[in-house]
Write a protein that holds these residues in place. Structure first.
Motif, PDB file in Angstrom:
ATOM      1  N   ASP A 307     -14.261 -11.852  17.172  1.00 22.54           N
ATOM      2  CA  ASP A 307     -13.827 -13.254  17.773  1.00 22.54           C
ATOM      3  C   ASP A 307     -13.331 -13.209  19.130  1.00 22.54           C
ATOM      4  N   ALA A 308     -12.377 -12.144  19.205  1.00 19.42           N
ATOM      5  CA  ALA A 308     -11.830 -11.974  20.780  1.00 19.42           C
ATOM      6  C   ALA A 308     -12.926 -11.677  21.842  1.00 19.42           C
ATOM      7  N   GLY A 309     -13.789 -10.430  21.346  1.00 16.79           N
ATOM      8  CA  GLY A 309     -14.895 -10.311  22.250  1.00 16.79           C
ATOM      9  C   GLY A 309     -15.565 -11.604  22.681  1.00 16.79           C
ATOM     10  N   TRP A 310     -16.226 -12.322  21.632  1.00 17.30           N
ATOM     11  CA  TRP A 310     -16.969 -13.711  21.952  1.00 17.30           C
ATOM     12  C   TRP A 310     -16.052 -14.648  22.858  1.00 17.30           C
ATOM     13  N   VAL A 311     -14.805 -14.794  22.563  1.00 18.61           N
ATOM     14  CA  VAL A 311     -13.992 -15.627  23.329  1.00 18.61           C
ATOM     15  C   VAL A 311     -13.915 -15.274  24.920  1.00 18.61           C
ATOM     16  N   GLY A 312     -13.508 -13.886  25.060  1.00 17.67           N
ATOM     17  CA  GLY A 312     -13.866 -13.257  26.378  1.00 17.67           C
ATOM     18  C   GLY A 312     -15.391 -13.603  27.109  1.00 17.67           C
ATOM     19  N   PHE A 313     -16.214 -13.335  26.439  1.00 24.20           N
ATOM     20  CA  PHE A 313     -17.649 -13.469  26.894  1.00 24.20           C
ATOM     21  C   PHE A 313     -17.586 -14.770  27.322  1.00 24.20           C
ATOM     22  N   TRP A 314     -17.742 -15.798  26.420  1.00 24.78           N
ATOM     23  CA  TRP A 314     -17.699 -17.447  26.889  1.00 24.78           C
ATOM     24  C   TRP A 314     -17.021 -17.967  27.704  1.00 24.78           C
ATOM     25  N   SER A 315     -15.719 -17.596  27.842  1.00 25.75           N
ATOM     26  CA  SER A 315     -15.031 -18.100  28.883  1.00 25.75           C
ATOM     27  C   SER A 315     -15.188 -17.704  30.140  1.00 25.75           C
ATOM     28  N   THR A 316     -15.489 -16.172  30.326  1.00 22.44           N
ATOM     29  CA  THR A 316     -16.175 -15.929  31.464  1.00 22.44           C
ATOM     30  C   THR A 316     -17.399 -16.370  32.096  1.00 22.44           C
ATOM     31  N   VAL A 317     -18.322 -16.533  31.075  1.00 28.21           N
ATOM     32  CA  VAL A 317     -19.776 -17.176  31.526  1.00 28.21           C
ATOM     33  C   VAL A 317     -19.557 -18.579  31.749  1.00 28.21           C
ATOM     34  N   GLY A 318     -18.841 -19.372  31.180  1.00 32.52           N
ATOM     35  CA  GLY A 318     -18.482 -20.557  31.499  1.00 32.52           C
ATOM     36  C   GLY A 318     -17.792 -20.861  32.665  1.00 32.52           C
ATOM     37  N   GLY A 319     -16.783 -20.149  33.104  1.00 30.61           N
ATOM     38  CA  GLY A 319     -16.042 -20.015  34.279  1.00 30.61           C
ATOM     39  C   GLY A 319     -17.003 -19.662  35.491  1.00 30.61           C
ATOM     40  N   CYS A 320     -17.946 -18.815  35.144  1.00 33.38           N
ATOM     41  CA  CYS A 320     -18.984 -18.467  36.480  1.00 33.38           C
ATOM     42  C   CYS A 320     -20.003 -19.673  36.635  1.00 33.38           C
ATOM     43  N   THR A 364       5.419 -25.833  15.244  1.00 31.85           N
ATOM     44  CA  THR A 364       4.628 -26.870  15.931  1.00 31.85           C
ATOM     45  C   THR A 364       4.008 -27.818  14.808  1.00 31.85           C
ATOM     46  N   HIS A 365       3.434 -27.135  13.695  1.00 31.28           N
ATOM     47  CA  HIS A 365       2.751 -27.720  12.701  1.00 31.28           C
ATOM     48  C   HIS A 365       1.476 -28.337  13.399  1.00 31.28           C
ATOM     49  N   LEU A 366       0.992 -27.661  14.298  1.00 29.72           N
ATOM     50  CA  LEU A 366      -0.427 -28.274  14.896  1.00 29.72           C
ATOM     51  C   LEU A 366      -1.610 -27.498  14.118  1.00 29.72           C
ATOM     52  N   PRO A 367      -2.737 -27.992  13.840  1.00 35.25           N
ATOM     53  CA  PRO A 367      -3.820 -27.138  12.966  1.00 35.25           C
ATOM     54  C   PRO A 367      -4.140 -26.203  13.913  1.00 35.25           C
ATOM     55  N   SER A 368      -3.971 -24.824  13.307  1.00 34.22           N
ATOM     56  CA  SER A 368      -4.536 -23.555  13.674  1.00 34.22           C
ATOM     57  C   SER A 368      -5.978 -23.229  13.122  1.00 34.22           C
ATOM     58  N   THR A 369      -6.940 -23.714  13.669  1.00 37.37           N
ATOM     59  CA  THR A 369      -8.197 -23.052  13.135  1.00 37.37           C
ATOM     60  C   THR A 369      -9.041 -22.303  14.118  1.00 37.37           C
ATOM     61  N   LYS A 370     -10.103 -21.781  13.688  1.00 38.55           N
ATOM     62  CA  LYS A 370     -10.755 -21.015  14.727  1.00 38.55           C
ATOM     63  C   LYS A 370     -11.459 -21.803  15.777  1.00 38.55           C
ATOM     64  N   ALA A 371     -11.878 -23.095  15.550  1.00 35.08           N
ATOM     65  CA  ALA A 371     -12.352 -23.951  16.313  1.00 35.08           C
ATOM     66  C   ALA A 371     -11.486 -24.104  17.558  1.00 35.08           C
ATOM     67  N   THR A 372     -10.259 -24.593  17.147  1.00 37.15           N
ATOM     68  CA  THR A 372      -9.178 -25.035  18.306  1.00 37.15           C
ATOM     69  C   THR A 372      -8.957 -23.940  18.947  1.00 37.15           C
ATOM     70  N   LEU A 373      -8.726 -22.495  18.517  1.00 41.39           N
ATOM     71  CA  LEU A 373      -8.448 -21.296  19.158  1.00 41.39           C
ATOM     72  C   LEU A 373      -9.323 -21.265  20.185  1.00 41.39           C
ATOM     73  N   TYR A 374     -10.819 -21.177  19.617  1.00 40.92           N
ATOM     74  CA  TYR A 374     -12.089 -20.788  20.341  1.00 40.92           C
ATOM     75  C   TYR A 374     -11.731 -21.597  21.764  1.00 40.92           C
ATOM     76  N   THR A 375     -11.785 -23.043  21.313  1.00 37.23           N
ATOM     77  CA  THR A 375     -11.856 -24.080  22.356  1.00 37.23           C
ATOM     78  C   THR A 375     -10.911 -23.986  23.584  1.00 37.23           C
ATOM     79  N   SER A 376      -9.591 -23.777  23.167  1.00 37.70           N
ATOM     80  CA  SER A 376      -8.655 -23.712  23.950  1.00 37.70           C
ATOM     81  C   SER A 376      -8.797 -22.454  24.814  1.00 37.70           C
ATOM     82  N   CYS A 377      -8.752 -21.333  24.306  1.00 37.97           N
ATOM     83  CA  CYS A 377      -9.221 -19.850  25.208  1.00 37.97           C
ATOM     84  C   CYS A 377      -9.979 -20.297  26.093  1.00 37.97           C
ATOM     85  N   ILE A 378     -11.496 -20.729  25.483  1.00 34.80           N
ATOM     86  CA  ILE A 378     -12.572 -20.822  26.482  1.00 34.80           C
ATOM     87  C   ILE A 378     -12.323 -21.654  27.631  1.00 34.80           C
ATOM     88  N   LEU A 379     -11.567 -22.645  27.190  1.00 36.97           N
ATOM     89  CA  LEU A 379     -11.472 -23.707  28.419  1.00 36.97           C
ATOM     90  C   LEU A 379     -10.380 -23.382  29.273  1.00 36.97           C
TER      91      LEU A 379
END
Length: 469
Positions: A307-320, A364-379
Motif C-alpha cells: 500500500d505504501a508503494g502504491w500511495v507513493g506512486f499515485w501521489s507522484t503521478v498525480g502531482g506531475c 481523535t476518534h476519526l475513522p481510520s480506513t484504507k480509503a481515508t489514508l490513501y486519499t489524504s496521502c495522495i492529496l
C-alpha cells in the motif's frame, strides 16, 4: 487674414524623446519548433535520472537476497541522491558560464558512467557492491543540473505564454521516473519465495524456481535496460542539443544577466527571495524524507509495504499531471502565481492535518480506513509536488535578472538539505514515527504563512509584455 510663416523656433517639437527612448534597440524574437525536441530530450534524461535513483527501493527485498545487501546499504543507495548536491556550486557555475549544453552533457556522462558501473557482471559481491554504490553516486551528481535547469531551458527556448508549462514538464518528469520505478522494478524482478512484491503478487514456489541466481539475473536485466536507454540518450544529446536557439524567443531571453558572483550575493541578501526559498524548500524537503520512510509511517495503522508503494506512486503521478495542468493555467492567466500557491499550500495543509489526525485515531476518534489514508496521502503529494514548477517561476520573476540556473540551484540545494536533516533526526528517533507527520503538517502551514506574507512582483513578465510592445 493672411497666413504668417512660422519661425525656426516655432517648428521645433514640443515633446522631445528622451535619450533612453532613442537608445533602445529593437529586439527581434522568434520561437522555433525544435524547442519541443529539446524539451523532450531534457525530460527523458530527467526521467531516467529519477528512475535510476529509485532503482533499489522497490526491489530491496530481492536485492538483499541476491547481492547480500543490508538495510544500511539500501538506505545509503537512496542517500546518494541528496549527497550528489554537495558540489552544487560547481554545477551552477558551469551552467552559468558554459551554457545548458555543456552542463547537460556532463550530467549525461555521469549518468552513463554510473549506469555502466552498476551493470558490470562480476562474481565478487563485495566488489560488485562498491561498483553499485559508485554508480548511484555518479547518478546523484547529475541531479543538480537535471533538477534545476528546467526554468533555464524554458526561458531560453519558449515564449512567455509557454514558459510555465515547459518548466513544469522539465521539472516534474524526474519525479515521474522515480514513480515508474515502483512499477517496472517489481514487474521484472521477482521477490524471494514466500514474500510479496510491490505489485501484490506472492511467490510461493520452491527454491528451484526462484533462486538467488535467477533474481540476480533479473536485476541485471533491469540494470542493462537502464544503461542502454541512458547510453542512447547521451548519444542523441551529444549529436544534437543546442545550447540556445539562433534567435531568442522573448525580450527576457535576450537581456543581459548578472554575473555569477553578483547573483549569489544578491540572492543571499534578498529577503523576499529567502522568504519564498524557505516556503519552497521546507515542505518539499520534509515531504521527500517523509515519503522515503512511508512504509514505516503506515505500518502502525495497518497498511502494508504494498500500500505504501502504491500511495507513493499515485501521489507522484498525480502531482506531475496536476502540476502541468496548473502551469498551463498560469500561462493562460499570467500574474497569478501567488494565488495558485496559496490554494495549493492550503490544500496541502488540510490534507496533512487530516492524515495526521487520522493516524491518531485513538485520541481523535476519526475513522481510520484504507480509503481515508490513501486519499489524504495522495492529496498531500499532489498539492506539494505540483507546486514545484509554480515556485520555480515565482523565483525567477522575483530575482530577475539573476540567471535561472543559479536561482533554482540554490533552492534545490536547500530542499535536499532539509531532506537530509529530517533523515538525520530519524536515526535518533525511529521508535515512534508520529512526529514525522507533525513535521509535514507544520512545514505546510509554515509555507502557507510565508506565501501569504510575500509581496509578489513580475519583473521578467513586465519586460516581456510592456518593453517588447
Amino acid at each position: 487674414m493672411g497666413a504668417i510663416e512660422s519661425t525656426e523656433g516655432e517648428r521645433d517639437p514640443l515633446i522631445v524623446p528622451t535619450q533612453t527612448e532613442t537608445s533602445i534597440q529593437p529586439v527581434y524574437s522568434r520561437v522555433y519548433g525544435r524547442r519541443w525536441l529539446v524539451l523532450t530530450l531534457f525530460s527523458l534524461l530527467g526521467f531516467m535520472q529519477g528512475m535510476v535513483w529509485n532503482t533499489w527501493g522497490p526491489i530491496q527485498i530481492s536485492a538483499k537476497q541476491a547481492f547480500s545487501f543490508s538495510s544500511t546499504d539500501i538506505a545509503v543507495l537512496v542517500l546518494w541522491g541528496p549527497v550528489g548536491f554537495v558540489p552544487w556550486l560547481l554545477f551552477v557555475w558551469l551552467m552559468d558560464k558554459k551554457g545548458l549544453r555543456a552542463s547537460l552533457l556532463l550530467s549525461a556522462f555521469f549518468m552513463v558512467l554510473g549506469s555502466a558501473m552498476r551493470s558490470v557482471p562480476i562474481v565478487d559481491l563485495h566488489l560488485r557492491r562498491w561498483l553499485i554504490h559508485g554508480g548511484q553516486l555518479l547518478n546523484g551528481l547529475a541531479g543538480p543540473t537535471i533538477m534545476s535547469a528546467g526554468p533555464l531551458l524554458s526561458t531560453t527556448w519558449f515564449a512567455p505564454d509557454q514558459r510555465a508549462t515547459a518548466t513544469a514538464v522539465a521539472s516534474l518528469v524526474c519525479y515521474l521516473g522515480s514513480a515508474c520505478s515502483f512499477i517496472m522494478g517489481p514487474l521484472l524482478v521477482p521477490a524471494p519465495n514466500g514474500t510479496i512484491n510491490a505489485m501484490g503478487y506472492a511467490y510461493s514456489g520452491t527454491l528451484s524456481t526462484v533462486t538467488d541466481t535467477f533474481i540476480r539475473d533479473r536485476i541485471q536485466l533491469v540494470l542493462y535496460a537502464e544503461f542502454g536507454m541512458i547510453a542512447v540518450l547521451f548519444a542523441v544529446v551529444l549529436l544534437y542539443f543546442p545550447s540556445r536557439p539562433p534567435m531568442p524567443p522573448s525580450v527576457a531571453a535576450a537581456s543581459q544577466r548578472l554575473s555569477y558572483r553578483s547573483s549569489i550575493c544578491k540572492l543571499l541578501s534578498n529577503g523576499r527571495f529567502l522568504m519564498i526559498a524557505l516556503a519552497y524548500s521546507v515542505p518539499t524537503g520534509v515531504l521527500a524524507g517523509w515519503s522515503g520512510v512511508l512504509d514505516m509511517i503506515l505500518t502502525p495503522v495497518n497498511m502494508s509495504q504494498v500500500d505504501a508503494g502504491w500511495v507513493g506512486f499515485w501521489s507522484t503521478v498525480g502531482g506531475c499531471v496536476f502540476g502541468v495542468a496548473m502551469a498551463r493555467f498560469a500561462d493562460s492567466i499570467r500574474g497569478m502565481l501567488k494565488l495558485i500557491l496559496v490554494l495549493m499550500l492550503a490544500g496541502a495543509s488540510l490534507s496533512a492535518t487530516w492524515f495526521t489526525l487520522t493516524c491518531l485515531t485513538r485520541l481523535t476518534h476519526l475513522p481510520s480506513t484504507k480509503a481515508t489514508l490513501y486519499t489524504s496521502c495522495i492529496l498531500l503529494g499532489v498539492f506539494i509536488n505540483s507546486s514545484v514548477p509554480i515556485f520555480f517561476e515565482l523565483f525567477i520573476e522575483t530575482v530577475y535578472p539573476v540567471p535561472e540556473g543559479i536561482t533554482c540551484g540554490v533552492v534545490t540545494f536547500l530542499s535536499n538539505l532539509f531532506t537530509g536533516l529530517l533523515l538525520f533526526f530519524l536515526t535518533f528517533y525511529f521508535t515512534d514515527t508520529s512526529w514525522l507527520n507533525w513535521c509535514v503538517t507544520g512545514s505546510c502551514v509554515f509555507s502557507l504563512i510565508l506565501i501569504l506574507m510575500f509581496r509578489e512582483s513580475y519583473d521578467r513578465l513586465y519586460l516581456d509584455v510592456f518593453v517588447s510592445v
